[in-house]
Design a protein around this motif. Structure first.
Motif, mmCIF file in Angstrom:
data_model
loop_
_atom_site.group_PDB
_atom_site.id
_atom_site.type_symbol
_atom_site.label_atom_id
_atom_site.label_comp_id
_atom_site.label_asym_id
_atom_site.label_seq_id
_atom_site.Cartn_x
_atom_site.Cartn_y
_atom_site.Cartn_z
ATOM 1 N N VAL A 163 0.857 -1.185 0.000
ATOM 2 C CA VAL A 163 0.000 0.000 0.000
ATOM 3 C C VAL A 163 0.887 1.227 0.000
ATOM 4 C CG1 VAL A 163 -0.236 -0.073 2.529
ATOM 5 C CG2 VAL A 163 -1.944 1.140 1.149
ATOM 6 N N GLN A 164 0.437 2.271 -0.656
ATOM 7 C CA GLN A 164 1.208 3.517 -0.708
ATOM 8 C C GLN A 164 1.043 4.314 0.582
ATOM 9 O OE1 GLN A 164 0.042 5.694 -4.219
ATOM 10 N NE2 GLN A 164 1.381 4.472 -5.536
ATOM 11 N N PRO A 165 2.032 5.096 0.935
ATOM 12 C CA PRO A 165 1.887 5.969 2.111
ATOM 13 C C PRO A 165 0.629 6.831 1.994
ATOM 14 C CG PRO A 165 4.153 5.972 1.346
ATOM 15 C CD PRO A 165 3.364 5.218 0.315
ATOM 16 N N GLY A 166 -0.086 6.926 3.106
ATOM 17 C CA GLY A 166 -1.343 7.661 3.118
ATOM 18 C C GLY A 166 -2.545 6.828 2.749
ATOM 19 N N GLY A 167 -2.313 5.622 2.293
ATOM 20 C CA GLY A 167 -3.402 4.746 1.875
ATOM 21 C C GLY A 167 -4.019 3.982 3.032
ATOM 22 N N SER A 168 -4.923 3.056 2.676
ATOM 23 C CA SER A 168 -5.649 2.272 3.669
ATOM 24 C C SER A 168 -5.597 0.794 3.330
ATOM 25 C CB SER A 168 -7.114 2.719 3.740
ATOM 26 O OG SER A 168 -7.220 4.051 4.168
ATOM 27 N N LEU A 169 -5.767 0.000 4.378
ATOM 28 C CA LEU A 169 -5.767 -1.455 4.237
ATOM 29 C C LEU A 169 -6.595 -2.013 5.386
ATOM 30 C CD1 LEU A 169 -4.180 -3.180 2.130
ATOM 31 C CD2 LEU A 169 -2.474 -3.583 3.903
#
Length: 116
Positions: A12-18
């Motif tokens: 996941v990219q920084p700032g993203g969600s999971l």
């Protein structure tokens, strides 16, 4: 036989969600507290978040305000919603349960990698 099975990890990219999931079996899920731990390379395993049987929650300072732990008892499932992720959140995430006999149970872990 107690089993804890995590899923939902990935890149996941920084700032993203999971959202991570932990499906439990072999014990009475609804009356027990559970936790999420994580272990980054070269570091000790650390507690991320806990949830009691009545859904009271507790978080490590490093994830407070960004992660949300929850549970759905009828599905024997615990979740970790990870928002605004940072590179330092990169780790293997583990589901954890302590039985009434003080035995520790761990899932196999799911890898979360935060990178652009």
């Amino acid at each position: 036989q107690v089993q804890l099975v995590e899923s939902g990890g990935g890149l996941v990219q920084p700032g993203g969600s999971l959202r991570l999931s932990c499906v439990a079996s072999g014990f009475i899920f609804s009356i027990n507290s559970l936790d999420w731990y994580r272990q980054a390379p070269g570091k000790e395993r650390e507690l991320v978040a806990s949830i009691t049987s009545d859904a009271r929650t507790n978080y490590a300072d490093s994830v407070k305000g960004r992660f949300i732990i929850s549970r759905v008892n009828r599905y024997n499932t615990m979740y970790l919603q990870m928002n605004s992720v940072k590179p330092e959140d990169t780790a293997v995430y583990y589901c954890h349960f302590v039985s009434r006999y003080r035995d520790n149970y761990w899932g196999q872990g799911t890898q979360v990698t935060v990178s652009s």
